[in-house]
Design a protein around this motif. Structure first.
Motif, PDB file in Angstrom:
ATOM      1  N   CYS A   1      -2.111  -6.055  -9.547  1.00  0.00           N
ATOM      2  CA  CYS A   1      -2.373  -4.978 -10.502  1.00  0.00           C
ATOM      3  C   CYS A   1      -2.168  -3.646  -9.791  1.00  0.00           C
ATOM      4  CB  CYS A   1      -3.803  -5.050 -11.027  1.00  0.00           C
ATOM      5  SG  CYS A   1      -4.190  -6.542 -11.960  1.00  0.00           S
ATOM      6  N   PRO A   2      -1.738  -2.615 -10.514  1.00  0.00           N
ATOM      7  CA  PRO A   2      -1.596  -1.306  -9.870  1.00  0.00           C
ATOM      8  C   PRO A   2      -2.922  -0.837  -9.272  1.00  0.00           C
ATOM      9  CG  PRO A   2      -0.556  -1.309 -12.036  1.00  0.00           C
ATOM     10  CD  PRO A   2      -1.321  -2.593 -11.926  1.00  0.00           C
ATOM     11  N   VAL A   3      -2.855  -0.269  -8.072  1.00  0.00           N
ATOM     12  CA  VAL A   3      -4.059   0.233  -7.395  1.00  0.00           C
ATOM     13  C   VAL A   3      -4.390   1.598  -8.001  1.00  0.00           C
ATOM     14  CG1 VAL A   3      -5.094   0.842  -5.197  1.00  0.00           C
ATOM     15  CG2 VAL A   3      -3.399  -1.001  -5.302  1.00  0.00           C
ATOM     16  N   LYS A   4      -5.583   1.694  -8.575  1.00  0.00           N
ATOM     17  CA  LYS A   4      -5.931   2.877  -9.351  1.00  0.00           C
ATOM     18  C   LYS A   4      -6.613   3.974  -8.545  1.00  0.00           C
ATOM     19  CE  LYS A   4      -6.308   0.322 -13.705  1.00  0.00           C
ATOM     20  NZ  LYS A   4      -7.192  -0.099 -14.826  1.00  0.00           N
ATOM     21  N   CYS A   5      -7.155   3.648  -7.374  1.00  0.00           N
ATOM     22  CA  CYS A   5      -7.865   4.691  -6.638  1.00  0.00           C
ATOM     23  C   CYS A   5      -6.875   5.740  -6.122  1.00  0.00           C
ATOM     24  CB  CYS A   5      -8.698   4.094  -5.504  1.00  0.00           C
ATOM     25  SG  CYS A   5      -7.770   3.463  -4.114  1.00  0.00           S
ATOM     26  N   PRO A   6      -7.274   7.014  -6.104  1.00  0.00           N
ATOM     27  CA  PRO A   6      -6.387   8.068  -5.623  1.00  0.00           C
ATOM     28  C   PRO A   6      -5.879   7.768  -4.210  1.00  0.00           C
ATOM     29  CG  PRO A   6      -8.309   9.027  -6.664  1.00  0.00           C
ATOM     30  CD  PRO A   6      -8.569   7.555  -6.566  1.00  0.00           C
ATOM     31  N   SER A   7      -4.609   8.087  -3.990  1.00  0.00           N
ATOM     32  CA  SER A   7      -4.006   7.785  -2.685  1.00  0.00           C
ATOM     33  C   SER A   7      -3.100   8.919  -2.247  1.00  0.00           C
ATOM     34  CB  SER A   7      -3.210   6.476  -2.753  1.00  0.00           C
ATOM     35  OG  SER A   7      -2.199   6.550  -3.751  1.00  0.00           O
ATOM     36  N   LEU A   8      -3.120   9.178  -0.933  1.00  0.00           N
ATOM     37  CA  LEU A   8      -2.226  10.149  -0.305  1.00  0.00           C
ATOM     38  C   LEU A   8      -1.368   9.384   0.690  1.00  0.00           C
ATOM     39  CD1 LEU A   8      -1.334  13.091   0.310  1.00  0.00           C
ATOM     40  CD2 LEU A   8      -3.167  13.179   2.014  1.00  0.00           C
ATOM     41  N   HIS A   9      -0.058   9.462   0.534  1.00  0.00           N
ATOM     42  CA  HIS A   9       0.883   8.710   1.359  1.00  0.00           C
ATOM     43  C   HIS A   9       1.699   9.689   2.191  1.00  0.00           C
ATOM     44  CE1 HIS A   9       0.372   4.989  -1.181  1.00  0.00           C
ATOM     45  NE2 HIS A   9      -0.094   5.928  -1.993  1.00  0.00           N
ATOM     46  N   VAL A  10       1.714   9.490   3.510  1.00  0.00           N
ATOM     47  CA  VAL A  10       2.433  10.362   4.438  1.00  0.00           C
ATOM     48  C   VAL A  10       3.624   9.581   4.984  1.00  0.00           C
ATOM     49  CG1 VAL A  10       2.245  11.817   6.483  1.00  0.00           C
ATOM     50  CG2 VAL A  10       0.239  11.474   5.021  1.00  0.00           C
ATOM     51  N   ILE A  11       4.845  10.074   4.682  1.00  0.00           N
ATOM     52  CA  ILE A  11       6.069   9.300   4.942  1.00  0.00           C
ATOM     53  C   ILE A  11       7.024  10.122   5.807  1.00  0.00           C
ATOM     54  CG2 ILE A  11       8.053   8.158   3.885  1.00  0.00           C
ATOM     55  CD1 ILE A  11       6.317   7.760   1.366  1.00  0.00           C
ATOM     56  N   GLY A  12       7.460   9.535   6.927  1.00  0.00           N
ATOM     57  CA  GLY A  12       8.385  10.211   7.834  1.00  0.00           C
ATOM     58  C   GLY A  12       9.835   9.876   7.524  1.00  0.00           C
TER      59      GLY A  12
ATOM     60  N   LEU B   1       5.828   0.924  -1.128  1.00  0.00           N
ATOM     61  CA  LEU B   1       4.387   0.817  -1.364  1.00  0.00           C
ATOM     62  C   LEU B   1       3.932   1.730  -2.506  1.00  0.00           C
ATOM     63  CD1 LEU B   1       1.628  -0.326  -0.330  1.00  0.00           C
ATOM     64  CD2 LEU B   1       1.555   1.609   1.251  1.00  0.00           C
ATOM     65  N   LEU B   2       4.616   2.855  -2.691  1.00  0.00           N
ATOM     66  CA  LEU B   2       4.224   3.819  -3.724  1.00  0.00           C
ATOM     67  C   LEU B   2       4.186   3.182  -5.106  1.00  0.00           C
ATOM     68  CD1 LEU B   2       6.337   6.944  -2.650  1.00  0.00           C
ATOM     69  CD2 LEU B   2       3.927   6.488  -2.147  1.00  0.00           C
ATOM     70  N   ASP B   3       5.078   2.226  -5.356  1.00  0.00           N
ATOM     71  CA  ASP B   3       5.156   1.599  -6.680  1.00  0.00           C
ATOM     72  C   ASP B   3       3.898   0.819  -7.036  1.00  0.00           C
ATOM     73  OD1 ASP B   3       7.700   2.599  -7.043  1.00  0.00           O
ATOM     74  OD2 ASP B   3       8.702   0.783  -6.328  1.00  0.00           O
ATOM     75  N   SER B   4       3.075   0.498  -6.047  1.00  0.00           N
ATOM     76  CA  SER B   4       1.864  -0.284  -6.291  1.00  0.00           C
ATOM     77  C   SER B   4       0.656   0.592  -6.628  1.00  0.00           C
ATOM     78  CB  SER B   4       1.537  -1.150  -5.062  1.00  0.00           C
ATOM     79  OG  SER B   4       2.551  -2.096  -4.847  1.00  0.00           O
ATOM     80  N   PHE B   5       0.840   1.912  -6.600  1.00  0.00           N
ATOM     81  CA  PHE B   5      -0.264   2.831  -6.832  1.00  0.00           C
ATOM     82  C   PHE B   5      -0.050   3.649  -8.104  1.00  0.00           C
ATOM     83  CE2 PHE B   5      -0.858   1.669  -2.502  1.00  0.00           C
ATOM     84  CZ  PHE B   5      -2.212   1.819  -2.252  1.00  0.00           C
ATOM     85  N   VAL B   6      -1.155   3.937  -8.782  1.00  0.00           N
ATOM     86  CA  VAL B   6      -1.115   4.796  -9.957  1.00  0.00           C
ATOM     87  C   VAL B   6      -1.145   6.251  -9.497  1.00  0.00           C
ATOM     88  CG1 VAL B   6      -2.330   5.484 -12.055  1.00  0.00           C
ATOM     89  CG2 VAL B   6      -2.268   3.071 -11.383  1.00  0.00           C
ATOM     90  N   ASP B   7      -0.106   6.992  -9.827  1.00  0.00           N
ATOM     91  CA  ASP B   7      -0.039   8.430  -9.538  1.00  0.00           C
ATOM     92  C   ASP B   7      -0.322   8.757  -8.065  1.00  0.00           C
ATOM     93  OD1 ASP B   7       0.348  11.100 -10.167  1.00  0.00           O
ATOM     94  OD2 ASP B   7      -1.747  11.435 -10.748  1.00  0.00           O
ATOM     95  N   PRO B   8       0.464   8.207  -7.133  1.00  0.00           N
ATOM     96  CA  PRO B   8       0.235   8.506  -5.713  1.00  0.00           C
ATOM     97  C   PRO B   8       0.617   9.945  -5.360  1.00  0.00           C
ATOM     98  CG  PRO B   8       2.269   7.265  -5.987  1.00  0.00           C
ATOM     99  CD  PRO B   8       1.619   7.324  -7.344  1.00  0.00           C
TER     100      PRO B   8
END
Length: 223
Positions: free
Chosen positions: A158-169, A181-188
């Motif tokens: 299921c999509p992960v609903k908790c707020p997330s901040l992703h730092v990508i190099g 991984l971003l596709d697994s989160f709601v509004d990353p």
């Protein structure tokens, strides 16, 4: 008696990268300005297992080095994964409550899967729900590079609903995994930086993104 946490900083458990340490992650995070760090209560934890091979940071950071769990060469079989989760939960029970998780590399991959596993009732059953994630150089169990340990088989069903901040190099070898991984989160929330597999310094644009995210999680931590 439970005291109000309305004016407290978000308390965050920080999980370091493969064959590094809590102290190393703390050093890396201090590339971020005090204006950010003073808003957060960061707690750094050494992984339970001493490094079983050479660390990529030898000669840059002093030992000892630790790892959260082990895997075979093609990441289809894992060892000590369940024991690692138990170790983290025990620490959270004794030193919490924690509002969210911050992870780098192996620590970020582990952190990313925990909300989904917690929602299934498989792990972290003795601690409050994870409210947010900060992930640098993360990846997805069950993605193209990393198979999923049995315990994490449905972590992203299921999509992960908790707020997330992703730092990508841009030059990180895990960049494709971090983007997937971003596709697994709601509004990353996403920060891109020009460097490789590291925790970056923050330019003005990324500083604004981090500050906005902190305002969001501060409100969550108060509830």
């Amino acid at each position: 008696m439970t005291k109000s946490r309305t004016h407290e900083k978000p308390r965050i458990l920080c999980l370091h990268g493969f064959r590094t340490s809590a102290k190393i992650l703390e050093t890396q995070i201090h590339k971020w300005p005090d204006s950010i760090l003073e808003k957060l209560d960061l707690v750094y934890l050494d992984a339970p297992y001493p490094s079983m091979g050479q660390s990529s940071v030898e000669g840059i950071f002093d030992p000892p080095y630790f790892e959260w769990f082990q895997a075979n060469q093609d990441f289809t079989e894992y060892e000590n994964f369940e024991e690692c989760i138990t170790f983290i939960e025990d620490f959270m029970v004794k030193n919490g409550p924690f509002d969210g998780l911050l992870g780098f590399s192996q620590g970020a991959t582990l952190a990313a899967a925990l909300p989904g596993m917690q929602a299934e009732g498989l792990v972290l059953t003795k601690v409050p729900k994870i409210k947010f994630l900060i992930l640098t150089s993360g990846a997805k169990f069950g993605g193209s590079k990393f198979g999923a340990p049995p315990l994490a088989a449905n972590a992203f069903s299921c999509p992960v609903k908790c707020p997330s901040l992703h730092v990508i190099g841009e030059n990180d070898f895990l960049k494709p995994e971090s983007i997937a991984l971003l596709d697994s989160f709601v509004d990353p929330n996403v920060i891109h930086h020009p460097n490789g597999h590291t925790i970056p310094s923050l330019d003005d644009q990324n500083l604004e993104i981090v500050n906005n995210f902190i305002e969001k999680i501060r409100n969550l931590a108060a509830t």
